[in-house]
Scaffold this motif. Structure first.
Motif, PDB file in Angstrom:
ATOM      1  N   HIS A 132      89.476   4.702  33.863  1.00 47.01           N
ATOM      2  CA  HIS A 132      88.358   4.663  34.561  1.00 47.01           C
ATOM      3  C   HIS A 132      86.964   5.111  34.003  1.00 47.01           C
ATOM      4  N   ARG A 133      86.127   4.482  34.565  1.00 47.10           N
ATOM      5  CA  ARG A 133      84.891   4.923  34.093  1.00 47.10           C
ATOM      6  C   ARG A 133      83.749   4.956  35.194  1.00 47.10           C
ATOM      7  N   GLU A 134      83.060   5.757  35.598  1.00 49.35           N
ATOM      8  CA  GLU A 134      81.837   5.912  36.626  1.00 49.35           C
ATOM      9  C   GLU A 134      80.479   6.088  35.832  1.00 49.35           C
ATOM     10  N   MET A 135      79.437   5.171  36.402  1.00 43.35           N
ATOM     11  CA  MET A 135      78.389   5.192  35.281  1.00 43.35           C
ATOM     12  C   MET A 135      77.378   4.935  36.890  1.00 43.35           C
ATOM     13  N   PHE A 136      75.801   5.260  36.540  1.00 45.41           N
ATOM     14  CA  PHE A 136      74.984   4.919  37.284  1.00 45.41           C
ATOM     15  C   PHE A 136      73.897   4.549  36.421  1.00 45.41           C
ATOM     16  N   ASP A 137      73.018   3.897  37.204  1.00 45.50           N
ATOM     17  CA  ASP A 137      71.522   3.287  36.463  1.00 45.50           C
ATOM     18  C   ASP A 137      70.670   3.178  37.250  1.00 45.50           C
ATOM     19  N   ILE A 138      69.389   3.373  36.827  1.00 40.16           N
ATOM     20  CA  ILE A 138      68.295   3.587  37.822  1.00 40.16           C
ATOM     21  C   ILE A 138      67.251   2.408  37.415  1.00 40.16           C
ATOM     22  N   GLY A 139      66.451   1.754  38.218  1.00 37.56           N
ATOM     23  CA  GLY A 139      65.508   0.969  37.721  1.00 37.56           C
ATOM     24  C   GLY A 139      64.531   1.164  38.661  1.00 37.56           C
ATOM     25  N   MET A 140      63.102   0.853  38.283  1.00 41.67           N
ATOM     26  CA  MET A 140      61.872   0.977  39.031  1.00 41.67           C
ATOM     27  C   MET A 140      61.055  -0.342  38.526  1.00 41.67           C
ATOM     28  N   ASN A 141      60.457  -0.756  39.758  1.00 41.77           N
ATOM     29  CA  ASN A 141      59.690  -1.875  39.432  1.00 41.77           C
ATOM     30  C   ASN A 141      58.423  -2.002  40.333  1.00 41.77           C
ATOM     31  N   LEU A 142      57.230  -2.006  39.617  1.00 41.29           N
ATOM     32  CA  LEU A 142      56.063  -1.848  40.028  1.00 41.29           C
ATOM     33  C   LEU A 142      55.256  -3.469  39.724  1.00 41.29           C
ATOM     34  N   SER A 143      54.787  -4.009  40.909  1.00 43.80           N
ATOM     35  CA  SER A 143      54.163  -5.428  40.715  1.00 43.80           C
ATOM     36  C   SER A 143      52.956  -5.577  41.692  1.00 43.80           C
ATOM     37  N   SER A 144      52.158  -6.696  41.150  1.00 41.65           N
ATOM     38  CA  SER A 144      51.115  -7.114  42.100  1.00 41.65           C
ATOM     39  C   SER A 144      50.999  -8.560  41.977  1.00 41.65           C
ATOM     40  N   GLU A 145      50.228  -9.183  42.736  1.00 38.73           N
ATOM     41  CA  GLU A 145      49.884 -10.392  42.599  1.00 38.73           C
ATOM     42  C   GLU A 145      48.443 -10.726  43.153  1.00 38.73           C
ATOM     43  N   ILE A 146      47.578 -11.373  42.079  1.00 38.21           N
ATOM     44  CA  ILE A 146      46.116 -11.395  42.279  1.00 38.21           C
ATOM     45  C   ILE A 146      46.131 -12.821  41.951  1.00 38.21           C
ATOM     46  N   TYR A 147      45.359 -13.472  42.951  1.00 32.00           N
ATOM     47  CA  TYR A 147      45.267 -15.004  42.854  1.00 32.00           C
ATOM     48  C   TYR A 147      43.772 -15.526  43.087  1.00 32.00           C
ATOM     49  N   ARG A 148      43.215 -16.605  42.487  1.00 27.98           N
ATOM     50  CA  ARG A 148      41.912 -17.145  42.997  1.00 27.98           C
ATOM     51  C   ARG A 148      42.348 -18.680  42.993  1.00 27.98           C
ATOM     52  N   ILE A 149      41.347 -19.473  44.138  1.00 32.05           N
ATOM     53  CA  ILE A 149      41.641 -20.964  44.089  1.00 32.05           C
ATOM     54  C   ILE A 149      40.215 -21.147  43.679  1.00 32.05           C
ATOM     55  N   PHE A 150      40.324 -22.357  42.810  1.00 33.56           N
ATOM     56  CA  PHE A 150      39.048 -22.915  42.309  1.00 33.56           C
ATOM     57  C   PHE A 150      38.841 -24.278  43.080  1.00 33.56           C
ATOM     58  N   GLY A 151      37.970 -25.039  43.196  1.00 34.22           N
ATOM     59  CA  GLY A 151      37.425 -26.229  43.579  1.00 34.22           C
ATOM     60  C   GLY A 151      37.227 -26.063  44.871  1.00 34.22           C
ATOM     61  N   GLY A 152      36.841 -27.107  45.677  1.00 33.40           N
ATOM     62  CA  GLY A 152      36.244 -27.171  47.063  1.00 33.40           C
ATOM     63  C   GLY A 152      35.746 -28.378  47.391  1.00 33.40           C
ATOM     64  N   ASN A 153      35.110 -28.341  48.528  1.00 38.65           N
ATOM     65  CA  ASN A 153      34.487 -29.543  49.136  1.00 38.65           C
ATOM     66  C   ASN A 153      33.378 -30.027  47.922  1.00 38.65           C
ATOM     67  N   PRO A 154      33.137 -31.316  47.872  1.00 42.73           N
ATOM     68  CA  PRO A 154      33.929 -32.314  48.585  1.00 42.73           C
ATOM     69  C   PRO A 154      35.162 -32.823  48.158  1.00 42.73           C
ATOM     70  N   SER A 155      35.539 -32.161  46.876  1.00 38.58           N
ATOM     71  CA  SER A 155      36.888 -32.812  46.282  1.00 38.58           C
ATOM     72  C   SER A 155      37.814 -31.991  47.021  1.00 38.58           C
ATOM     73  N   PRO A 156      38.925 -32.881  47.234  1.00 37.61           N
ATOM     74  CA  PRO A 156      40.159 -32.249  47.764  1.00 37.61           C
ATOM     75  C   PRO A 156      41.094 -31.425  46.951  1.00 37.61           C
ATOM     76  N   ASN A 157      40.947 -31.685  45.671  1.00 38.67           N
ATOM     77  CA  ASN A 157      41.814 -30.916  44.742  1.00 38.67           C
ATOM     78  C   ASN A 157      41.561 -29.536  44.687  1.00 38.67           C
ATOM     79  N   ARG A 158      42.658 -28.699  44.506  1.00 40.75           N
ATOM     80  CA  ARG A 158      42.580 -27.263  44.188  1.00 40.75           C
ATOM     81  C   ARG A 158      43.347 -26.758  43.237  1.00 40.75           C
ATOM     82  N   MET A 159      42.744 -25.911  42.349  1.00 42.07           N
ATOM     83  CA  MET A 159      43.607 -25.109  41.133  1.00 42.07           C
ATOM     84  C   MET A 159      43.781 -23.616  41.592  1.00 42.07           C
ATOM     85  N   LYS A 160      44.951 -23.201  41.717  1.00 36.36           N
ATOM     86  CA  LYS A 160      45.459 -21.821  42.089  1.00 36.36           C
ATOM     87  C   LYS A 160      45.817 -21.153  40.874  1.00 36.36           C
TER      88      LYS A 160
END
Length: 774
Positions: free
Chosen positions: A499-527
């Motif tokens: 038999h074998r016993e093991m452990f492992d450790i993980g850490m995750n640091l993340s973020s999300e930044i967004y901007r939406i382009f386009g606008g009136n009068p066009s209904p199209n948007r780009m994110k």
């Protein structure tokens, strides 16, 4: 003119019975028998009868309609200048501009007379059109001799439209059976107005439904097989199953026979089994020179390939699948890559119908498996028997150390909440019984059982609404039960149960930044979304040398590294003009990912700081930074696609590997695809290098004429891997396919002529995908 809109209850029952009967007599394949009963039992459904004069002779029991007669109901219609119906003898006569239609099928004639009891009659200057398969049959004197049969002294048959069809077959003593075959004597095949082929007798299919019979044959010439002829025969067993049998003649190799059986009981219960056998006239006893296969000789003449894919729905929401792939020798799939029963078409077929691939044609170890599985919302179970058929070891009488899994059971849980706590967890677990009949290496076992359990707990944390931090801890328990060792280690007493016993450790640091382009009068948007991410993983260094070794689970390498990456996503939103949306008028949007760009790198702390006297010798330098990896996918909605990736060594300042694939296409369906693949050779030659270029194009020169070409070249060996080009011509009722293919194994010339509705002749490689019709 009298226009009458008559309810069926207002006219004698025999009149509207006659109207249905005559259509059923003339169109036996287009009208169901229950149509008559439906009409008779539905008095609310009206007939529309229009004529200049309508009369009835009570003594003779004869109905007569004169002048611009039109009788219609739903999609059934009869029109003529004169119609006479003898109710006493159940006979009908019509004359002048006769048109009888049922749906899209129709008969036009100058005169007709029919006996509705015997379903026999005669049509003068008549033309029969069957919409499915676009059949046109016309004759000066066309006789209906039975329910489904027609006969003519002189007649013409085509599937082309127009008064001057692109091709037609003319003949004498024509006999046609709907959903069967047509036969004619002194037949001629015409291209436009020019006769190009004569035969004292000819037969052709007249089928609109799936039927037993011969399929389009293949013919060709190659340097490895000689002249070829492959004739398939299709057997429509019943509505849910069918079979195809093949006779493949090769002047240099002999006769290869094949069979396919297909069934489809439901979307989750279906299967296809194929088998081919050849008593080969040629053998390969010169280490691969004759057949250009592997470096092992092929001395067998009995050659075969058995393969099957099966899905089966079971009670309790369980499902089963069976995959088998057994081939006689290591060169078979190389020798028979193309054709109806070849590797390429078989592989495409299994991918399309079952979504499961075959091992590559040159892979000497073929997977066979039986699987039972069940999916829940957050868990899934897989129980599988896996048998790897080592072709070379089996055919060359070599020691076979291939490890089989008899069985393999896997239970997984997806990432989910842990009760009412803030923690999440997931689970990987499996049990495997390893088995091999012979062993050749030290510390190799004949049989072994292994159980592996690996749960992981997560704690997601929000840091100031800008970052998400998620540490995790995994625990692993692995148990081996060894039944037999060929060469047990010195401490064998401790190795029957390990038999074998093991452990492992993980850490995750993340973020999300967004901007939406386009606008009136066009209904199209780009994110534009930006996802930076930092992952850290740590696995302690365990001594695992005394454990059995079958796969990566038995030797989990120590790890202490950080990976940092950035992902860019560009998503376009625009109104879906095909969908008007809810009744309040608000638009419905569709979303399309236009581009994605990933870039990242890893840093290995063990490589940078830990000392290993066995490793850091002979002037080796530490290289803790991994190659920088980057991937770019550009997928606009039209005209262009690009996918490329690269691993760049920061120490050698050159790529370790890179791949690029680009596609160009237009609204005419012209296409051009190019691909370049490169992988650097390693210094210890443990990995062969790859440096190849491939291009494939399709050009629609005119509406019917297209050109197709493919080229693949190995830049490392300076060798052409494949060169092929072809001419495709597709008219309204016929097509022509000419191909030249040259690869490292053979040179092939092929052609296919197809007459729409009648089949064809040639060596095209389109598979008769009957099972997909169910």
């Amino acid at each position: 003119m009298h226009g009458l809109f008559i309810q069926t209850a207002m006219i004698p029952r025999c009149v509207y019975a006659f109207l249905i009967l005559i259509i059923m007599v003339l169109f036996p394949c287009g009208v169901r028998a229950e149509d008559l009963d439906q009409a008779l039992d539905s008095p609310d459904i009206p007939w529309n009868i229009v004529a200049d004069e309508l009369s009835y002779d009570n003594a003779a029991k004869v109905y007569t309609a004169e002048g611009n007669v039109q009788i219609s109901k739903a999609d059934k219609k009869i029109s003529a200048d004169h119609i006479r119906f003898d109710h006493e003898n159940m006979k009908v006569e019509a004359s002048g501009h006769i048109v009888i239609s049922s749906g899209e099928d129709l008969i036009s004639a100058d005169n007709l007379s029919f006996d509705l009891v015997t379903e026999k009659g005669q049509i003068s200057n008549g033309r029969l059109y069957i919409q499915k398969n676009n059949f046109h049959i016309w004759s000066d004197n066309l006789r209906k001799t039975g329910k489904d049969t027609y006969q003519a002294q002189k007649a013409s048959v085509t599937t082309c439209d127009g008064e001057k069809p692109a091709w037609k077959i003319t003949g004498r003593n024509l006999n046609v059976t709907i959903e069967g075959y047509g036969y004619a004597y002194h037949a001629a095949f015409w291209v436009k107005n020019v006769p190009v082929f004569y035969s004292p007798w000819i037969g052709f299919p007249v089928k609109t439904q799936r039927q037993t019979g011969l399929l389009t044959p293949q013919a060709g010439l190659s340097n490895s097989k000689g002249y070829e002829y492959n004739q398939p025969f299709f057997w429509a067993i019943n509505a849910s199953s069918d079979a195809t049998f093949y006779w493949h003649y090769m002047s240099e190799r002999g006769n290869k026979f094949g069979a396919e059986y297909r069934y489809a009981l439901s979307p989750l219960s279906k299967g296809t089994t194929m088998f081919d056998y050849l008593d080969d006239r040629r053998i390969d006893d010169t280490t691969g020179v004759e057949d250009e296969g592997t470096d092992y000789p092929r001395l067998n003449s009995d050659r075969y390939w058995f393969r099957t894919r099966n899905d089966q729905e079971l009670p309790g929401n369980f499902n089963a699948l069976l995959d088998m792939d057994i081939v006689s020798d290591q060169d078979y799939l190389t020798d028979f890559k193309r054709g109806y029963t070849g590797f390429e078409i078989t592989r495409d077929y299994y991918n399309k119908i079952f979504g499961r691939d075959l091992d590559d044609y040159n892979d000497p170890i073929r997977l066979n498996r039986f699987n039972i599985n069940r999916n829940w919302m957050r868990y899934n179970l897989n129980a599988e028997i896996r048998w790897y058929d080592n072709i070379i070891a089996r055919t060359q009488d070599l020691s076979n150390s291939t490890v089989q899994r008899l069985p393999f059971v896997q239970f997984k849980g997806s990432k989910q909440a842990l009760g009412n706590t803030p923690f999440l967890f997931d689970l990987d677990s499996e049990y495997t019984h390893f088995y091999r009949e012979t062993t050749t290496t030290t510390n190799s076992v004949t049989q072994d059982h292994r159980f592996d359990l690996h749960p992981r707990a997560y704690l997601p944390l929000d840091l100031g609404h800008y970052f998400t931090f998620e540490p995790s801890l995994g625990l692993r328990e692995t148990i081996w039960n060894v039944q037999a060792y060929e060469n047990p280690p010195l401490n064998s007493e401790a190795n029957e149960f390990q038999h074998r016993e093991m452990f492992d450790i993980g850490m995750n640091l993340s973020s999300e930044i967004y901007r939406i382009f386009g606008g009136n009068p066009s209904p199209n948007r780009m994110k534009h979304t930006l996802n930076p991410r930092v992952n850290y993983s740590y696995i302690p260094d365990y001594n695992q040398t005394d454990y059995p070794e079958f796969d990566s689970i038995d030797r989990i390498e120590a790890e202490n590294q950080v990976t940092y990456s950035i992902t860019n996503l560009f998503v376009l939103r625009r109104p879906d003009l095909r969908n008007t949306g809810p009744q309040d008028g608000k638009p419905v949007y569709r979303y399309h990912q236009v581009a994605r760009f990933d870039i990242g790198q890893s840093y290995d702390f063990r490589e940078a700081y830990e000392d290993d006297p066995l490793e850091w010798t002979n002037g080796q330098t530490r290289e803790p930074f991994s190659p920088v990896y980057a991937r770019l996918d550009i997928t606009p909605e039209r005209y262009f696609k690009l996918s490329t990736n690269v691993d760049w060594s920061v120490y050698d300042n050159e790529p370790v590997s890179h791949n690029i694939a680009a596609g160009f296409f237009d609204r005419r369906n012209d296409r051009l695809a190019i691909e370049h693949r490169y992988t650097r050779e390693t210094n210890d030659t443990s990995q062969d290098g790859v440096n190849s270029f491939a291009a494939e194009g399709f050009l629609k020169v005119t509406r019917p004429l297209s050109l197709i070409a493919r080229y693949e070249y190995d830049l490392y060996t300076d060798k052409e891997l494949e060169t092929s080009f072809g001419i495709l011509y597709g008219a309204q009722c016929w097509s022509l396919d000419l191909r030249y293919i040259k690869d490292v194994h053979e040179i092939l010339y092929s052609f296919q002529i197809h007459l729409n509705g009648l089949g064809g002749f040639g060596s095209g490689v389109e598979h008769k995908d009957v099972a997909s019709r169910f």
